[in-house]
Motif scaffolding. Structure first.
Motif, PDB file in Angstrom:
ATOM      1  N   ALA A  39       0.690  -1.314  -0.115  1.00 24.17           N
ATOM      2  CA  ALA A  39       0.088  -0.099  -0.032  1.00 24.17           C
ATOM      3  C   ALA A  39       0.837   1.127   0.095  1.00 24.17           C
ATOM      4  CB  ALA A  39      -0.787  -0.050   1.100  1.00 24.17           C
ATOM      5  N   ALA A  40       0.010   2.364  -0.228  1.00 22.15           N
ATOM      6  CA  ALA A  40       0.887   3.704  -0.175  1.00 22.15           C
ATOM      7  C   ALA A  40       1.869   3.907   0.960  1.00 22.15           C
ATOM      8  CB  ALA A  40      -0.032   5.010  -0.664  1.00 22.15           C
ATOM      9  N   ASN A  41       1.239   3.574   2.260  1.00 21.59           N
ATOM     10  CA  ASN A  41       1.983   3.822   3.351  1.00 21.59           C
ATOM     11  C   ASN A  41       3.092   2.554   3.607  1.00 21.59           C
ATOM     12  OD1 ASN A  41       0.405   1.194   4.010  1.00 21.59           O
ATOM     13  ND2 ASN A  41      -0.591   2.425   5.571  1.00 21.59           N
ATOM     14  N   GLY A  42       3.312   1.744   2.753  1.00 16.23           N
ATOM     15  CA  GLY A  42       4.306   0.725   3.017  1.00 16.23           C
ATOM     16  C   GLY A  42       3.925  -0.737   3.592  1.00 16.23           C
ATOM     17  N   LYS A  45      -0.522  -5.820   1.788  1.00 14.72           N
ATOM     18  CA  LYS A  45      -1.660  -5.857   1.920  1.00 14.72           C
ATOM     19  C   LYS A  45      -2.126  -7.119   1.036  1.00 14.72           C
ATOM     20  CE  LYS A  45      -3.853  -1.643   3.335  1.00 14.72           C
ATOM     21  NZ  LYS A  45      -5.054  -1.024   3.690  1.00 14.72           N
ATOM     22  N   ASP A  46      -3.138  -7.813   1.303  1.00 10.00           N
ATOM     23  CA  ASP A  46      -3.790  -8.953   0.475  1.00 10.00           C
ATOM     24  C   ASP A  46      -4.994  -8.675  -0.026  1.00 10.00           C
ATOM     25  OD1 ASP A  46      -1.565 -10.730   0.851  1.00 10.00           O
ATOM     26  OD2 ASP A  46      -2.137 -11.381   2.566  1.00 10.00           O
ATOM     27  N   GLU A  47      -5.264  -8.999  -1.384  1.00  9.34           N
ATOM     28  CA  GLU A  47      -6.597  -8.734  -1.940  1.00  9.34           C
ATOM     29  C   GLU A  47      -6.965 -10.108  -2.528  1.00  9.34           C
ATOM     30  OE1 GLU A  47      -8.163  -5.610  -4.586  1.00  9.34           O
ATOM     31  OE2 GLU A  47      -6.612  -7.106  -5.842  1.00  9.34           O
ATOM     32  N   THR A  48      -8.046 -10.726  -2.005  1.00 10.75           N
ATOM     33  CA  THR A  48      -8.510 -11.877  -2.422  1.00 10.75           C
ATOM     34  C   THR A  48     -10.015 -11.484  -3.358  1.00 10.75           C
ATOM     35  OG1 THR A  48      -7.751 -13.086  -0.535  1.00 10.75           O
ATOM     36  CG2 THR A  48      -9.586 -14.126  -1.805  1.00 10.75           C
ATOM     37  N   MET A  49      -9.970 -12.446  -4.671  1.00  7.43           N
ATOM     38  CA  MET A  49     -10.867 -12.325  -5.696  1.00  7.43           C
ATOM     39  C   MET A  49     -11.784 -13.634  -5.421  1.00  7.43           C
ATOM     40  SD  MET A  49     -11.425  -9.120  -6.855  1.00  7.43           S
ATOM     41  CE  MET A  49     -12.369  -9.361  -8.103  1.00  7.43           C
TER      42      MET A  49
END
Length: 159
Positions: A39-42, A45-49
């Motif tokens: 993420a922009a803050n370093g 992150k995980d994203e699940t579809m």
């Protein structure tokens, strides 16, 4: 136009199989794919579809026989828009993938069966090959290729 989807993920449920009146198998199953990014803050992150899959014919039967929830697969197919009217009269729709090629991933210990490639296109995955037999006679001189070689200047390649 080109409509091609390639996904690698884990099945979210066992394959549900049904048959048309003409005897064609239709399988329904879901797949979960993951994407890890920063993420922009370093922070990682995980994203699940979650994507619904539809399989037809022998591919559906093989998936039903050898695949189960949690099994890792590679699928290749096309994106389709399914539309229907719900029981309350509202129009509903969702995108799903109609599978044209299915490859089981992972080891035999992961689930029943090993890595196999099932579907119309056999270009992905490795098909079983016959064991190499040792040559019983001395090696002959290499033959000329049947296709003429093309001399390409590396500076002409656009990538």
């Amino acid at each position: 136009m080109y409509n091609r989807v390639i996904l690698v993920g884990n099945l979210t449920r066992d394959v549900e199989i049904r048959y048309t009146p003409s005897g064609t198998a239709i399988g329904k199953v879901g797949i979960a794919t993951n994407r890890r990014f920063k993420a922009a803050n370093g922070e990682q992150k995980d994203e699940t579809m979650f994507i619904d899959l539809t399989l037809f014919g022998r591919t559906a039967e093989i998936a039903n026989q050898y695949l189960g929830k949690g099994r890792k697969v590679l699928v290749e197919g096309r994106l389709v828009l399914e539309q229907w009217t719900a029981a309350d009269g509202t129009k509903r729709s969702k995108h799903s993938v109609t599978v044209e090629n299915l490859q089981m991933l992972g080891s035999r210990d992961d689930a029943m069966g090993g890595g196999g490639n099932y579907g119309r296109d056999e270009s992905y995955g490795s098909a079983p090959q016959a064991p190499q037999q040792p040559a019983s006679r001395p090696e002959a001189a290499p033959q000329q290729p049947s296709v003429p070689e093309i001399d390409i200047d590396e500076e002409e390649i656009p990538f």
